[in-house]
Scaffold this active site. Structure first.
Site, PDB file in Angstrom:
ATOM      1  N   ARG A  73     -10.654 -12.559 -11.559  1.00 30.25           N
ATOM      2  CA  ARG A  73      -9.573 -13.181 -10.804  1.00 30.25           C
ATOM      3  C   ARG A  73     -10.095 -13.998  -9.623  1.00 30.25           C
ATOM      4  NH1 ARG A  73      -4.306 -13.362 -10.751  1.00 30.25           N
ATOM      5  NH2 ARG A  73      -3.303 -13.956  -8.813  1.00 30.25           N
TER       6      ARG A  73
ATOM      7  N   ASP B 207      -6.684  -7.072 -11.884  1.00 23.12           N
ATOM      8  CA  ASP B 207      -5.941  -5.820 -12.046  1.00 23.12           C
ATOM      9  C   ASP B 207      -4.615  -6.025 -12.760  1.00 23.12           C
ATOM     10  OD1 ASP B 207      -7.742  -4.103 -10.835  1.00 23.12           O
ATOM     11  OD2 ASP B 207      -6.987  -4.549  -8.832  1.00 23.12           O
TER      12      ASP B 207
ATOM     13  N   ASP C 127      -2.932  -2.580  -0.695  1.00 28.74           N
ATOM     14  CA  ASP C 127      -4.091  -1.961  -1.337  1.00 28.74           C
ATOM     15  C   ASP C 127      -4.287  -0.510  -0.934  1.00 28.74           C
ATOM     16  OD1 ASP C 127      -4.688  -4.181  -2.792  1.00 28.74           O
ATOM     17  OD2 ASP C 127      -6.308  -4.891  -1.507  1.00 28.74           O
TER      18      ASP C 127
END
Length: 439
Positions: free
Chosen positions: A102, A126, A324
């Site tokens: 990514r 992810d 996160d």
């Protein structure tokens, strides 16, 4: 069993840990800082680069593009993007590499600024819900880039032969979107005003680095940036921040395992709400200069709001709490005294790992894709070890923390997901006394 299943961590839980641990360099800063080396033909030296899978893949991609790279020490590299091979963007090798990472999206801004052209396959990353790229491309288009998406080959292609500064109101304060637009704008003609910009420490770090290279940027740390385009940028030396997500993970680890841990060189001034949120979960900590000391704690009790209602921990763009770390907060709450509502606003699939925690004995009600109610067990019932698979980086570490606190043996398959974001995590935890091995 497929190849990814064969990389597994085996954890004997229930052991107290003790000692000092130093956080790695910030993964989310690295992905944009590394791509910024493409903006100049002069040498750029970067220190405190984490030795993790996503970052190493990006360094390899930069080398394939023609960047000269020299490792000059542990976690330190010198980069020189003197001659970039733009034709490499047409190769099947590039398509395979960039689509699996990514962070490859961060090459677009620098390539458009310096070479007026970029091409990229749809990036990976992810599986935490749709992570749209609109902010990047809408920003590039406002600067004058022409964008095309080939749905058959899943390729984004951008022509930017006449980038000009303009007023841009971002549709969301995306960190990577903001960084990409900044890097495209620093060499554009005229002045760019960027509103609703992300203001994370990582963006502030990028602005500091670019300014030291000769860029003209004001407003870093706010959501309104002004960028005056310059003709060219020079080389620089940059040191990355410690990873705030690792720091939050280690705070949670100490609480769950009743351990005495000192987190060294934490750059406490850059952590925002992170220490405050963990304190609201009842976790004690002391700031000792720039270290965070977490004492051994038998119990920790979740705070309530002033009116006595149940505490809600929600994520949001900086300076709000980082998404996160919500997975870590959720796991830590399973053994607290009290109840907390976890509200994951930014990604709709990030809470789906709670089924594994429920299998371990946690009391969690998944209300919907965005909300989970955690009823703390107050250590009266320890979690139990199970076999499980890591779905993404942050959930993987949350499950690892749960396993270290659990009774019995746990196996976490697909451990390379954790390796993507955490440097030598098994060896570093072993140094604290964790019973963890890799198969």
């Amino acid at each position: 069993m497929n190849a990814s299943d064969q990389n597994a961590l085996v954890i004997e839980g229930g052991n107290q840990l003790k000692g000092e641990i130093t956080p790695q360099g910030a993964k989310n800063e690295a992905l944009q800082i590394l791509c910024a080396v493409l903006l100049t033909e002069e040498k750029v030296t970067i220190h405190n680069i984490p030795d993790i899978r996503d970052v190493n893949q990006l360094i390899s991609l930069l080398e394939d593009l023609g960047v000269e790279i020299h490792k000059i020490g542990d976690n330190s590299y010198a980069f020189q993007a003197k001659e970039i091979d733009i034709t490499y963007l047409q190769s099947e090798e590039y398509k395979a590499k960039a689509s699996s990472l990514r962070g490859s999206i961060m090459t677009l801004g620098p390539l458009l600024a310096r070479y007026k052209y970029a091409k990229i396959p749809k990036p990976g990353g992810d599986k935490i819900g749709r992570r749209r790229l609109d902010t990047h491309f809408l920003g590039f288009e406002k600067l004058g880039a022409k964008f095309n998406y080939n749905s058959d080959h899943k390729y984004f292609e951008i022509d930017a032969h006449d980038l000009r500064g303009t007023y841009i109101l971002l549709d969301e304060p995306s960190v990577t979107g903001t960084a990409n637009v900044i890097m495209a704008a620093v060499l554009a003609k005229g002045t760019t005003t960027l509103y609703n910009a992300a203001c994370e420490p990582y963006i502030q770090q990028l602005c500091r680095m670019l300014t030291s290279m000769g860029a003209k940027i004001t407003g870093a740390g706010s959501n309104l940036l002004k960028i005056e385009g310059v003709e060219q940028l020079s080389g620089t030396t940059h040191t990355m921040l410690p990873d705030m997500i690792e720091i939050g993970s280690f705070i949670g680890l100490a609480a769950m395992t009743q351990s005495e841990i000192t987190i060294k060189n934490a750059r406490i001034d850059e952590l925002g709400l992170i220490p405050d949120i963990f304190k609201r979960l009842g976790i004690q900590m002391e700031f000792r200069n720039d270290d965070i000391f977490i004492p051994e704690q038998e119990h920790y009790e979740i705070d309530r709001f002033i009116d006595g209602s149940i505490l809600t921990v929600a994520d949001g763009p900086w300076p709000l709490f980082t998404p996160d770390l919500l997975s870590i907060v959720l796991v830590v709450a399973t053994q607290a005294r009290g109840t907390v509502l976890i509200h994951q606003k930014m990604f709709e699939s990030r809470l789906f790992f709670v089924d594994k925690l429920i299998d371990m004995g946690a009391q969690i009600i998944l209300c919907d894709p965005h909300r989970a109610n955690v009823i703390g067990l107050d250590r009266q019932i320890p979690l139990r070890g199970i076999k499980m698979t890591s779905p993404d980086i942050r959930a993987g570490v949350a499950l690892l923390i749960a396993a270290l606190s659990a009774k019995g043996t746990s196996t976490i398959y697909n451990a390379e997901q954790i390796d993507r974001g955490y440097q030598y995590i098994d060896k570093r935890l072993q140094a604290l006394g964790a019973n963890i091995s890799r198969i």
